[in-house]
Every structure is written in structure tokens, then in C-alpha cells.
Design an enzyme around this catalytic site. Structure first.
Site, PDB file in Angstrom:
ATOM      1  N   LYS A   1     -52.107 102.985  88.084  1.00 57.67           N
ATOM      2  CA  LYS A   1     -51.070 103.733  88.785  1.00 57.67           C
ATOM      3  C   LYS A   1     -49.702 103.459  88.171  1.00 57.67           C
ATOM      4  CE  LYS A   1     -50.530 100.238  92.427  1.00 57.67           C
ATOM      5  NZ  LYS A   1     -49.221  99.722  92.021  1.00 57.67           N
TER       6      LYS A   1
ATOM      7  N   LYS B   1     -43.528 100.156  89.418  1.00 55.80           N
ATOM      8  CA  LYS B   1     -42.273  99.534  89.008  1.00 55.80           C
ATOM      9  C   LYS B   1     -42.510  98.131  88.462  1.00 55.80           C
ATOM     10  CE  LYS B   1     -41.382  96.104  91.866  1.00 55.80           C
ATOM     11  NZ  LYS B   1     -40.714  94.815  91.603  1.00 55.80           N
TER      12      LYS B   1
ATOM     13  N   LYS C   1     -52.522  89.126  94.911  1.00 56.54           N
ATOM     14  CA  LYS C   1     -51.232  88.583  94.499  1.00 56.54           C
ATOM     15  C   LYS C   1     -51.211  87.057  94.559  1.00 56.54           C
ATOM     16  CE  LYS C   1     -48.719  92.735  95.871  1.00 56.54           C
ATOM     17  NZ  LYS C   1     -48.570  93.223  94.510  1.00 56.54           N
TER      18      LYS C   1
END
Length: 416
Positions: free
Chosen positions: A280, A283, A185
Site C-alpha cells: 500500500k 507515508k 509494530k
């Protein structure tokens, strides 16, 4: 709403490994004085869906952990939670929340909304409170029973943040620098856009677990590394401050924290994207077409399944690496229909995609409609939801405060 932390909302299959039990309360003189014990090289396994919570190990056996709580009158304790960010989708539900329901019948369970984790990345402050309540309502709508489980909001129990600070003093920075999710990230966002919280949230996750003297934690694939850090940190604090050292300060001595074991559900699924069977369901994916949200209408579900990615092979089958979409959609059908893998394989082996998509759509709508109806009922009764969360926080705080007071005492603070 929907990034799981502790369960991290994607579960592991039967073949996934589990931890070897760790010694409790013993001495760990070299390992825990030098910050080199945690995943030092690539031969140590790393993982869960970091759903997940973002979130859930050194391993030795290939069988899933199915803890036996029948040998004692005292129930073993399980904790898990989900971040109130984005929308809770099918991956969150099938990978975590659905698995909580049978656990609450056997174990002492605490399920919380991890709102403190939700602020580690940019978020909408205007929506955080609503998303938190929405997540709690979905827990209840999916079958979490407050007569058996405690449901509460993480920030409503202040011990979470306090224990995180105490644990931070015992956490080597090298352990956090090796966290894969932080590396990924921070590389995408750039140093100037990454908050310290993104680096340190695994310590908060450890606090979430250790506060409640948890015996087991449901883990998702991207959270295995974080649970390993929790275990290492529990053992390190037990060594540095527990045992005789704690007793000399007036404490009971012995281990301060239980060292939690991972709980790999006996059945579950890593639900993948509707637009890419190798990624996967998430959201954070830019396209809402990639996921089925629990609150999607019938028409939206039908449209998403109609447009989902398939392949050009004849028939449908599980476990063919060349057919990830077939395996994903069959797995979803298996889980929402309640059928066995063998039954689904036999039923669908000669189907074409058009026939199967209608079958899958109907199964999803039938499965999700009762959840949606119950969710609407709960959200219409604000006083009921307030009461559930207040009672859950009170029960959780009783446990958490006892642990926190022990840690303060063992670390040498004056009594409050």
C-alpha cells in the site's frame, strides 16, 4: 501528516463484506462477561489500513453498506479522521478524504485531526502543531464544507481522553493483545521501544467513535479489526452499565452507546505504492518516490510517475494478479479522471507505458492543482483556520460532553 485512523484511509471495494447489524441495548450476559468474543480464531475475518487513522468484524453479507438517511428527518452521524504524521498522500485522499465530500451533503459529519493518535510512535514534537494545522487545511482544500461538517482537533475536545480511561476499565487485555497492528509494530520495534499507548490506542479509537453516538464509520482495510473492537466494547459497556442498572442511578436507562456500523463507500481504491504494486501507498515507506503527496509540485509528480514501477506486458489491464502495477496505476487514473472503469479499460488497453504515464501525469496535475491553490489560500489566513477549528471543537464538545456525562453517571460516579 497523513496516517488515517478511522477511515484508515484505504477504502474497500464492492466485494468487501460488511457487519451484520448488532442488537441495540439488549442483554449480552455471557459474551460480554468473558473476554472471548473478539476474533477468537482465524475463521473470523480480520483486516483495514491501519491510514490509515492506524490506523478501519464479523461479517455475513458481501454487499457494501450504503446507509439510507432519507427515512428520517434526523441525519445519521458519521465520524472520521486522519493522523497529522508524515505527508497526506494520494492514498489518504482517494481512500478517505475524497469520499467524505459527498457524505457531508447527506449525513451529520464530524471530521477531526487525530493528534492524540500521532504520539503512539516516536514523533517530532516541534512539528506536531504545524502538521495538525496543515492537515486541517488540506481537509478544507479538498472540499470539506464547514457549513455542513464539523472540523476540529481531537485534543481540543478533552472528552476523548476521559472516555478512553473509562472504557479502558471495561476492555479485557486479551482483546488488545490480539490486535494485529500492535503485534506487527511491537515485533519490529522491540518491547523496550514500544509504549503502552501503542497497545491501548484502539481504546482511544473506540472513544473517538462512541463519544459522538456515531451511526457509521468509514473503514479502511487495516481498521476493520479496530472497529470490531469498538462494537464489542460498546455492547459490553451497554450490558455492564446500561439498561435498568443505569436507570436505578437516575439515568434514562437503555443503551449508553450506539453500536456503530461500518460504512464501505460505493467506490474507492486501495492505492498501492509506486515502487511496489503489492504494497500500500504509505507515508512510512522510506522512499518518497513510492507515493504522490497532495502538495507535490508538477515537476515532482511528473518525475515520480516517469520513474514508477511498471511491467513488460503489452497493453494495460485491470484485475490481472500478475500485473499489480498496471491495476494500481489504471485505478489511480480512473479516480482522478472521473471516468468509469470500463471507459479507462477501453481507452488504455492498447497503450504502451510511455504514453500512459504522460496521460496519468496530466490527470494527476489537473486534479491536484485546485487543491494546492486552495490549501495555500487557507494557510495564508491563520485567523480563518483558527476560527474553523475553534467552532468545530465547540460543536463537537457539546455532543461529546453529553455522552461522557451519561457514562460517568452509569458507571456510578458522583455528579459533577
Amino acid at each position: 501528516m497523513g496516517r488515517p485512523v478511522l477511515s484508515h484511509f484505504l477504502t474497500l471495494s464492492h466485494s468487501c463484506p460488511r457487519f451484520t447489524p448488532s442488537p441495540r441495548g439488549g442483554l449480552f450476559p455471557v459474551k460480554y462477561l468473558k473476554p472471548t468474543g473478539l476474533l477468537p480464531h482465524s475463521s473470523r475475518p480480520i483486516g483495514l489500513h491501519g491510514t490509515g487513522f492506524r490506523c478501519l468484524c464479523s461479517v455475513s453479507v458481501s454487499e457494501p453498506v450504503v446507509p439510507d438517511s432519507s427515512s428520517s428527518t434526523v441525519k445519521k452521524r458519521i465520524v472520521s479522521g486522519v493522523q497529522p504524521t508524515g505527508s497526506i498522500h494520494l492514498g489518504n485522499y482517494l481512500g478517505a478524504i475524497k469520499n467524505w465530500i459527498p457524505l457531508q451533503n447527506t449525513y451529520d459529519t464530524l471530521f477531526f485531526i487525530v493528534d492524540l493518535h500521532a504520539i503512539t510512535l516516536p514523533y517530532d514534537a516541534q512539528q506536531l502543531s504545524k502538521a495538525t494545522r496543515d492537515t486541517a487545511a488540506i481537509y478544507l482544500a479538498c472540499g470539506v464544507d464547514t457549513s455542513k461538517a464539523s472540523v476540529f482537533v481531537q485534543s481540543h475536545v478533552r472528552a476523548h481522553a476521559e472516555l478512553m480511561w473509562l472504557l479502558s476499565s471495561a476492555t479485557p487485555i486479551g482483546w488488545l493483545n490480539r490486535m494485529i497492528q500492535f503485534k506487527e509494530k511491537s515485533r519490529k520495534a522491540g518491547d523496550e521501544n514500544v509504549a503502552v499507548a501503542l497497545l491501548t490506542y484502539p481504546v482511544l479509537m473506540a472513544s473517538d467513535i462512541l463519544l459522538y453516538q456515531s451511526d457509521f464509520v468509514p473503514v479502511g482495510e487495516d481498521q476493520k479489526q479496530h472497529l470490531e473492537l469498538t462494537r464489542e466494547l460498546a455492547e459490553r459497556v451497554n450490558y455492564l452499565y446500561g439498561g435498568r442498572k443505569w436507570k436505578k442511578l437516575g439515568g434514562r436507562g437503555g443503551a449508553i452507546f450506539k453500536v456503530p456500523e461500518p460504512l464501505i463507500p460505493p467506490a474507492g481504491a486501495r492505492v498501492m505504492s509506486l515502487t511496489d504494486g503489492l504494497s500500500k501507498m504509505s507515508k512510512s515507506a522510506p522512499s518518497d518516490q513510492s507515493r504522490i503527496n497532495l502538495l507535490d509540485s508538477k515537476d515532482v509528480i511528473a518525475n515520480k510517475i516517469k520513474r514508477c514501477k511498471t511491467d513488460s506486458f503489452t497493453g494495460l489491464e485491470f484485475d490481472n494478479p500478475e500485473r499489480p502495477e498496471s491495476n494500481n496505476l489504471l485505478s489511480i487514473y480512473q479516480l482522478v479522471s472521473g471516468k468509469t472503469k470500463e471507459e479507462v479499460a477501453q481507452e488504455c488497453k492498447n497503450m504502451n507505458w510511455g504514453t500512459f504515464k504522460v496521460l496519468l501525469t496530466d490527470a494527476l496535475i489537473d486534479h491536484l492543482q485546485p487543491i494546492q491553490v486552495r490549501y495555500a489560500e487557507i494557510m495564508s489566513d491563520s485567523a480563518f483556520l483558527d476560527r474553523v477549528l475553534a467552532e468545530g471543537a465547540t460543536k463537537a464538545a457539546d455532543i461529546a460532553d453529553a455522552t461522557l456525562n451519561n457514562v460517568y453517571q452509569a458507571m456510578g460516579f458522583s455528579r459533577r
